[in-house]
Design a protein around this motif. Sequence first.
Motif, PDB file in Angstrom:
ATOM      1  N   MET A   1       0.844  -1.170   0.000  1.00 44.59           N
ATOM      2  CA  MET A   1       0.000   0.000   0.000  1.00 44.59           C
ATOM      3  C   MET A   1       0.894   1.239   0.000  1.00 44.59           C
ATOM      4  N   ASP A   2       0.478   2.261  -0.727  1.00 47.77           N
ATOM      5  CA  ASP A   2       1.245   3.505  -0.795  1.00 47.77           C
ATOM      6  C   ASP A   2       1.354   4.158   0.578  1.00 47.77           C
ATOM      7  N   ALA A   3       2.483   4.784   0.846  1.00 45.95           N
ATOM      8  CA  ALA A   3       2.700   5.476   2.123  1.00 45.95           C
ATOM      9  C   ALA A   3       1.664   6.575   2.331  1.00 45.95           C
ATOM     10  N   ILE A   4       1.301   7.277   1.284  1.00 44.96           N
ATOM     11  CA  ILE A   4       0.304   8.349   1.401  1.00 44.96           C
ATOM     12  C   ILE A   4      -1.062   7.791   1.821  1.00 44.96           C
ATOM     13  N   VAL A   5      -1.372   6.581   1.369  1.00 49.41           N
ATOM     14  CA  VAL A   5      -2.635   5.927   1.744  1.00 49.41           C
ATOM     15  C   VAL A   5      -2.585   5.533   3.221  1.00 49.41           C
ATOM     16  N   GLU A   6      -1.479   4.958   3.661  1.00 47.17           N
ATOM     17  CA  GLU A   6      -1.342   4.583   5.074  1.00 47.17           C
ATOM     18  C   GLU A   6      -1.435   5.805   5.978  1.00 47.17           C
ATOM     19  N   ALA A   7      -0.841   6.923   5.556  1.00 45.39           N
ATOM     20  CA  ALA A   7      -0.909   8.167   6.350  1.00 45.39           C
ATOM     21  C   ALA A   7      -2.345   8.671   6.417  1.00 45.39           C
ATOM     22  N   ALA A   8      -3.079   8.602   5.306  1.00 47.74           N
ATOM     23  CA  ALA A   8      -4.478   9.044   5.296  1.00 47.74           C
ATOM     24  C   ALA A   8      -5.334   8.177   6.206  1.00 47.74           C
ATOM     25  N   PHE A  59      -2.193   3.465  -9.447  1.00 45.89           N
ATOM     26  CA  PHE A  59      -2.546   3.723  -8.047  1.00 45.89           C
ATOM     27  C   PHE A  59      -3.533   2.676  -7.540  1.00 45.89           C
ATOM     28  N   ILE A  60      -4.548   2.382  -8.339  1.00 47.52           N
ATOM     29  CA  ILE A  60      -5.508   1.343  -7.954  1.00 47.52           C
ATOM     30  C   ILE A  60      -4.781   0.012  -7.792  1.00 47.52           C
ATOM     31  N   GLY A  61      -3.925  -0.317  -8.748  1.00 48.09           N
ATOM     32  CA  GLY A  61      -3.204  -1.592  -8.704  1.00 48.09           C
ATOM     33  C   GLY A  61      -2.330  -1.743  -7.474  1.00 48.09           C
ATOM     34  N   ARG A  62      -1.674  -0.665  -7.053  1.00 48.40           N
ATOM     35  CA  ARG A  62      -0.795  -0.734  -5.872  1.00 48.40           C
ATOM     36  C   ARG A  62      -1.584  -0.840  -4.576  1.00 48.40           C
ATOM     37  N   ASN A  63      -2.829  -0.422  -4.592  1.00 50.31           N
ATOM     38  CA  ASN A  63      -3.635  -0.359  -3.371  1.00 50.31           C
ATOM     39  C   ASN A  63      -4.858  -1.270  -3.435  1.00 50.31           C
ATOM     40  N   PHE A  74     -10.217  -1.373  -3.207  1.00 50.97           N
ATOM     41  CA  PHE A  74      -9.163  -0.422  -3.534  1.00 50.97           C
ATOM     42  C   PHE A  74      -9.136   0.578  -2.384  1.00 50.97           C
ATOM     43  N   GLN A  75      -7.994   0.689  -1.724  1.00 53.75           N
ATOM     44  CA  GLN A  75      -7.871   1.636  -0.608  1.00 53.75           C
ATOM     45  C   GLN A  75      -7.515   2.996  -1.195  1.00 53.75           C
TER      46      GLN A  75
END
Length: 171
Positions: A1-8, A59-63, A74-75
């Motif tokens: 998961m992207d770092a920006i998603v985890e921070a959100a 972005f969808i694919g990574r999350n 999709f997160q």
Amino acid sequence: MDAIVEAALKKWPNVPHCYGWLALDARGDWYMRDDRIQQAGPFPRVKGSRIDHDKLLAFIGRNYDCDERGAWFFQNGPQRVYVELECTPWVWRLQPDGAVLSHTGRQAQVESVWLDETGHLYLLTDLGLGLVHTQDMGLAAEAVEAGRWTPQDCLAAKLPALYRYQRRPHP
């Protein structure tokens, strides 16, 4: 998961989940399904707007992941957007060198091969179960003829329960 998603997720932990707005078809294409499209009919009879933007697709694919219920999502930052699946959570693209890639670009290792009653070919991999893309059936046939794959019979309707995924997640 992207770092920006985890921070959100840490900043806004209680954002409600979203259902019905994102779908994955049997060819590995993503579709946005707004209220108007959802009212027009179920997926895949009414697909919605195909997502073509390369950075959004990446972005969808990574999350893209699944929860403990087998519901794929999709997160999207703090919001979990559940995905309606036309068939399986993965669509496999076969490569001439024998590699298997998911519709999100992840490499997978084949564990077993399944053929349903209508001739659809599925691969169980280290990532999970997915459908082989229709354009790659020639490469799949070569793998079978060379003895690298031995398809086993299956019933398509039993696959979601057998491999723990939901095609139509609900709250």
